[in-house]
Design a protein around this motif. Structure first.
Motif, mmCIF file in Angstrom:
data_model
loop_
_atom_site.group_PDB
_atom_site.id
_atom_site.type_symbol
_atom_site.label_atom_id
_atom_site.label_comp_id
_atom_site.label_asym_id
_atom_site.label_seq_id
_atom_site.Cartn_x
_atom_site.Cartn_y
_atom_site.Cartn_z
ATOM 1 N N ASN A 55 0.847 -1.198 0.000
ATOM 2 C CA ASN A 55 0.000 0.000 0.000
ATOM 3 C C ASN A 55 0.882 1.247 0.000
ATOM 4 O O ASN A 55 1.497 1.588 1.013
ATOM 5 C CB ASN A 55 -0.920 -0.005 1.221
ATOM 6 C CG ASN A 55 -1.852 1.187 1.249
ATOM 7 O OD1 ASN A 55 -1.987 1.903 0.254
ATOM 8 N ND2 ASN A 55 -2.495 1.402 2.383
ATOM 9 N N THR A 61 0.210 0.321 -6.817
ATOM 10 C CA THR A 61 0.535 -0.375 -5.565
ATOM 11 C C THR A 61 1.846 -1.134 -5.722
ATOM 12 O O THR A 61 2.435 -1.195 -6.806
ATOM 13 C CB THR A 61 -0.566 -1.372 -5.183
ATOM 14 O OG1 THR A 61 -0.560 -2.463 -6.139
ATOM 15 C CG2 THR A 61 -1.935 -0.709 -5.197
ATOM 16 N N THR A 79 3.729 -5.587 3.927
ATOM 17 C CA THR A 79 2.411 -4.990 4.134
ATOM 18 C C THR A 79 2.082 -4.903 5.618
ATOM 19 O O THR A 79 2.537 -5.739 6.406
ATOM 20 C CB THR A 79 1.311 -5.801 3.416
ATOM 21 O OG1 THR A 79 0.041 -5.180 3.648
ATOM 22 C CG2 THR A 79 1.258 -7.225 3.925
#
Length: 465
Positions: A55, A61, A79
Motif C-alpha cells: 500500500n 501499488t 504490508t
C-alpha cells in the motif's frame, strides 16, 4: 560484489529504517516514497533487489511495481495488512517473499539474503526457483496478522497450486479445516467439490462404505449402488479430519487409494480411477502414534508430503483482538444489534490461555453477546471461567471456634439459605450468574430466594422491590 537494493515505501521513516539495516550489512540502498519515483530509479540503474510496501497511498501499488520489476530482479513485498489473500496475491504474481509489518530485522535480512542468493544462481546460469502460480484469492475465514499466521499464509499460498497431499497438524480448535478449505479455494481445483470427512465419527464398517461407496447387494441394506465420498470429491479435494483416529485396517485401504488413485466400492469387482487431492488433519502427534504401532509408517509418509502446523492461540496472542472483533461482528448479527468491547474486556480475554483455542474464543464471545445487558461487552458478561478470582472472605468467627460449617447442626433450609447467600456474594449479586452456578433457571432462583427469605438485587446491584 556490492549489492544495490531499492526500497519503496510511502513512509519515509520506514525507508530510512531499512536503509540503516541494509547499509550496516554492506549493501547499497536507494529509496523511493512513490511508485513514480521507484520507476524512475529503476530506469536509471540496475538493482539486485526491490523491497516494496504493497500500500503506497497512490494509484499504483506494490503489486504493480512487482509486475514491472519481477523480470529483472527479485521483489519482496511488505504490508501492514497481513492476510491470506494478500499473501496469495503477492506470491501468485511472482514475489520472492511476503513480509508483514511490524517485521523482525532478522526476518527481513534473511529474506533479502535468500533473494540475493537466487540472483547469483541466475547469473551463473542455474535455473532459479519458479514463482508459484496461485488461483484467484477470496475470503478464507482465517484471521490474524501475527508472524506465525503470516508464515502459515505463505505456506498455504505455495502449496495450494500443487497436487501434493497435505497434512495439517494443530491442537483442537485451531482452525485446521479452515486451512484445508483455504488450500482448496486457492488451488486449480477450486471449481470442484470440497468434501470433509470426520474419520473419528463413524465406526469402521460405516466409514468404509461412506468413503468408498458400495454396490447393490454388498450388504443387507444396500438396495442400490451408491458412490462414496472419495468419488464425490472427483476433480476436487477430500478433507480427512481426525486422520489419527482411523482404525488400522482402514489405514491399509486408504494407503492403497492414495497410491493407486483408485477406489473399489464394497462388493464391486473392479476399482475405479478417481482424481482427488487429499488433505488430512489431526491433533495427534502422528510420529508418536507410528512409534506406538497405532498408525502405519508408510501411510504417514504418504500423507505428510507437505506438513502445515496451525499455531495455537496462546502462540499468537497478538491476533486475539482481531479474532475477538471478528467473532463479535458475527455475534452482533445473531442478536440483532451493534456491539462493542469495553477495553477492560479485551484485557480479561488476553489474560486467559484458551486451551480450546480459536473455537473456545468464538464460544466465549457468543456467550458474552447473549448475556450483555446493552451494546457494551463488559468483563462481567464473560463466562465465569474468565472472571477474576475474588479474594476470599476473611474468617470473622471467634478464635477457637469450630470452622466446621455444620457445627451448629443447621436445618436443610438454613444450609440452603447460607449457600445461596454465599453464591450471591461471590457473583456480586448478579442473578443470572447465580442461577448458572446453582444450575437452575432464574424463575427457580426467585422462588428459592423468596422461600428462604434472601433478598435479591437486580443485575445493576439495586435491591428488588
Amino acid at each position: 560484489m556490492t549489492r544495490h537494493i531499492l526500497v519503496v515505501d510511502d513512509d519515509a521513516a520506514s525507508c530510512e529504517l531499512l536503509r540503516e539495516i541494509f547499509t550496516a550489512r554492506g549493501w547499497q540502498v536507494s529509496t523511493a516514497t512513490t511508485p513514480e519515483a521507484a520507476r524512475l530509479c529503476f530506469a536509471r540503474q540496475a538493482f539486485d533487489l526491490v523491497i516494496s510496501d504493497i500500500n503506497l497511498e497512490a494509484e499504483a501499488t506494490g503489486l504493480d511495481l512487482l509486475t514491472d520489476f519481477r523480470a529483472h530482479c527479485p521483489v519482496i513485498l511488505i504490508t501492514g495488512f497481513g492476510t491470506l489473500d494478500a499473501a496469495v496475491a503477492a506470491l501468485r504474481d511472482g514475489a520472492w517473499d511476503f513480509i508483514s509489518k511490524p517485521f523482525k530485522v532478522d526476518e527481513v535480512v534473511a529474506a533479502v539474503q535468500s533473494a540475493l542468493a537466487r540472483k547469483d544462481e541466475a547469473r551463473k546460469g542455474e535455473a532459479p526457483a519458479a514463482a508459484p502460480a496461485v488461483g484467484l484469492a477470496d475470503a478464507s475465514g482465517l484471521v490474524g496478522r501475527s508472524a506465525a499466521m503470516v508464515a502459515l499464509y505463505k505456506e498455504i499460498a505455495r502449496v495450494a497450486p500443487t497436487r501434493s497431499t497435505v497434512l495439517v497438524l494443530g491442537e483442537s480448535g485451531t482452525g485446521k479445516e479452515l486451512v484445508a478449505r483455504a488450500i482448496h479455494r486457492h488451488s486449480p481445483r477450486s471449481g470442484g467439490p470440497f468434501i470433509p470427512v470426520n474419520c473419528g465419527a463413524l465406526p469402521e464398517p460405516l466409514l468404509e462404505a461412506e468413503l468408498f461407496g458400495h454396490v447393490r447387494g454388498a450388504f443387507t441394506s444396500a438396495v442400490a449402488d451408491r458412490r462414496g465420498l472419495w468419488e464425490e470429491a472427483h476433480h476436487g479435494t477430500l478433507f480427512l479430519d481426525e486422520i489419527g483416529d482411523l482404525p488400522l485396517p482402514m489405514q491399509v485401504k486408504l494407503l492403497r487409494a492414495l497410491q493407486e488413485g483408485e477406489v473399489r466400492r464394497l462388493g464391486a469387482a473392479r476399482p475405479q480411477q478417481v482424481d482427488v487431492r487429499v488433505i488430512a488433519a489431526t491433533n495427534r502427534a502422528l510420529e508418536a502414534e507410528v512409534a506406538a504401532g497405532r498408525f502405519r509408517e508408510d501411510l504417514y509418509y504418504r500423507l505428510s508430503t507437505v506438513t502445515l502446523h496451525v499455531p495455537p492461540l496462546r502462540q499468537r496472542r497478538d491476533d486475539l483482538p482481531l479474532l475477538a472483533e471478528a467473532f463479535l461482528r458475527q455475534a452482533a448479527q445473531t442478536v440483532g444489534r451493534h456491539l462493542w468491547f469495553e477495553p477492560a474486556t479485551l484485557t480479561v480475554l488476553a489474560a486467559y490461555d484458551f486451551p480450546g483455542n480459536v473455537r473456545e474464543l468464538q464460544s466465549v464471545i457468543e456467550y458474552a453477546a447473549l448475556h450483555a445487558r446493552d451494546d457494551v461487552i463488559r468483563p462481567e458478561d464473560l463466562p465465569l471461567k474468565l472472571q477474576p478470582v475474588k479474594p476470599s472472605v476473611p474468617d470473622t468467627s471467634p478464635a477457637g471456634s469450630d470452622p466446621n460449617p455444620f457445627a451448629d447442626l443447621p436445618t436443610l433450609d438454613e444450609l440452603e439459605r447460607r449457600y445461596l447467600t454465599y453464591v450471591l456474594e461471590a457473583v456480586s449479586g448478579h442473578r443470572t450468574r447465580a442461577a448458572e452456578v446453582l444450575g437452575v433457571d432464574r424463575r427457580t432462583l426467585y422462588r428459592m430466594a423468596e422461600r428462604l427469605g434472601v433478598k435479591l438485587t437486580d443485575d445493576r446491584g439495586l435491591d428488588e422491590p
